[in-house]
Scaffold this motif. Structure first.
Motif, PDB file in Angstrom:
ATOM      1  N   ALA A 185      12.066  -3.332  -6.778  1.00 16.19           N
ATOM      2  CA  ALA A 185      11.613  -2.093  -6.142  1.00 16.19           C
ATOM      3  C   ALA A 185      10.313  -1.658  -6.794  1.00 16.19           C
ATOM      4  O   ALA A 185      10.051  -1.962  -7.953  1.00 16.19           O
ATOM      5  N   PHE A 186       9.495  -0.931  -6.043  1.00 17.25           N
ATOM      6  CA  PHE A 186       8.292  -0.313  -6.579  1.00 17.25           C
ATOM      7  C   PHE A 186       8.434   1.181  -6.388  1.00 17.25           C
ATOM      8  O   PHE A 186       8.818   1.658  -5.310  1.00 17.25           O
ATOM      9  N   SER A 187       8.131   1.936  -7.426  1.00 12.72           N
ATOM     10  CA  SER A 187       8.278   3.388  -7.360  1.00 12.72           C
ATOM     11  C   SER A 187       7.079   4.030  -8.037  1.00 12.72           C
ATOM     12  O   SER A 187       6.740   3.681  -9.169  1.00 12.72           O
ATOM     13  N   PRO A 188       6.388   4.979  -7.393  1.00 11.56           N
ATOM     14  CA  PRO A 188       5.280   5.681  -8.053  1.00 11.56           C
ATOM     15  C   PRO A 188       5.821   6.506  -9.219  1.00 11.56           C
ATOM     16  O   PRO A 188       6.827   7.206  -9.066  1.00 11.56           O
ATOM     17  N   ILE A 189       5.170   6.416 -10.379  1.00 12.42           N
ATOM     18  CA  ILE A 189       5.718   7.094 -11.549  1.00 12.42           C
ATOM     19  C   ILE A 189       4.748   8.051 -12.228  1.00 12.42           C
ATOM     20  O   ILE A 189       5.173   9.042 -12.809  1.00 12.42           O
TER      21      ILE A 189
END
Length: 239
Positions: free
Chosen positions: A41-45
């Protein structure tokens, strides 16, 4: 040598655990928002703000990766009659980056509190203070010259946090902060991400103080620190 503020309160801070909610005023505490059983998964952090266009010189910036190899810091022992020995860390300087976010990512720190040999993992101490926007403070240089520091640190609202493996931290543009502090038995290496333009006062501003900020770290040996001395090394790589 950073200019020393001519007036500052004597402070004792008790650190609290680093978390996104507790650190929100100062930037972003980074930790995985996803469950461990999620495979990809890719998640803006964390944002990486670049406001150098607003700098006085108009000099454009570039993105810079830096590695900060941080050895455990020297702690001060505190003894009191009929009380267990305690330790403290004295912060003597704060810095800020007025036009860029700055992220510290530990590369070799396990999210487990103990590693395979049972040794306690290091932790890192984050000390921050808001900016007194639009205000000034006086300070003295090494040469004894009195200068003015614009937008000085709001030391009365300074805070300290303990970060652990599995966490990183982004300082928001303009947030005053201490240089990274490692507590524990060994060195921790951090990858640092920020923007720079090579103009000293636009890249980094500093303020020092005599008494400084005292961080109460509790009973002696709480963070498993052993005597370990070594240089703090920087190596840089352009993106």
């Amino acid at each position: 040598m950073a200019p020393i503020l001519t007036s500052n309160p004597a402070l004792t801070l008790v650190p609290e655990p680093l978390s996104p909610a507790s650190f929100a005023q100062f930037g972003t505490a980074i930790q995985s928002p996803l469950p461990r059983d999620l495979s990809v998964a890719f998640s803006p952090i964390s944002p990486m703000l670049d406001n150098y266009k607003n700098g006085p010189s108009g000099t454009p910036s570039e993105t810079r990766l830096t590695m900060f190899c941080c050895f455990p810091r020297k702690l001060r022992s505190i003894t009191a009659t009929n009380q267990p020995e305690k330790e403290a860390f004295d912060v003597r300087i704060l810095e800020r980056h007025p036009y860029t976010h700055q992220t510290f990512i530990p590369t070799d720190l396990s999210s487990h509190s103990k590693v395979g040999n049972g040794e306690e993992e290091p932790v890192f101490l984050v000390v921050v203070a808001p900016t007194l926007k639009g205000e000034t403070a006086t300070a003295k240089t090494d040469a004894g010259e009195t200068i003015t520091i614009r937008d000085p640190p709001d030391l009365r609202n300074a805070k300290a946090f303990i970060g652990r493996g599995g966490q990183s931290v982004t300082y928001a543009a303009g947030t005053w902060h201490a240089p990274m502090v490692v507590l524990g038995p060994r060195r921790v290496d951090f990858v640092v991400v920020q923007h720079v333009n090579g103009v000293d006062d636009e890249d980094c501003q500093e303020a020092a103080f005599g008494e400084g900020i005292n961080v109460d770290l509790g009973h002696k040996g709480q963070y498993g620190r052993k005597e370990l001395k070594g240089p703090k090394l920087w190596t840089a790589a352009k993106l």
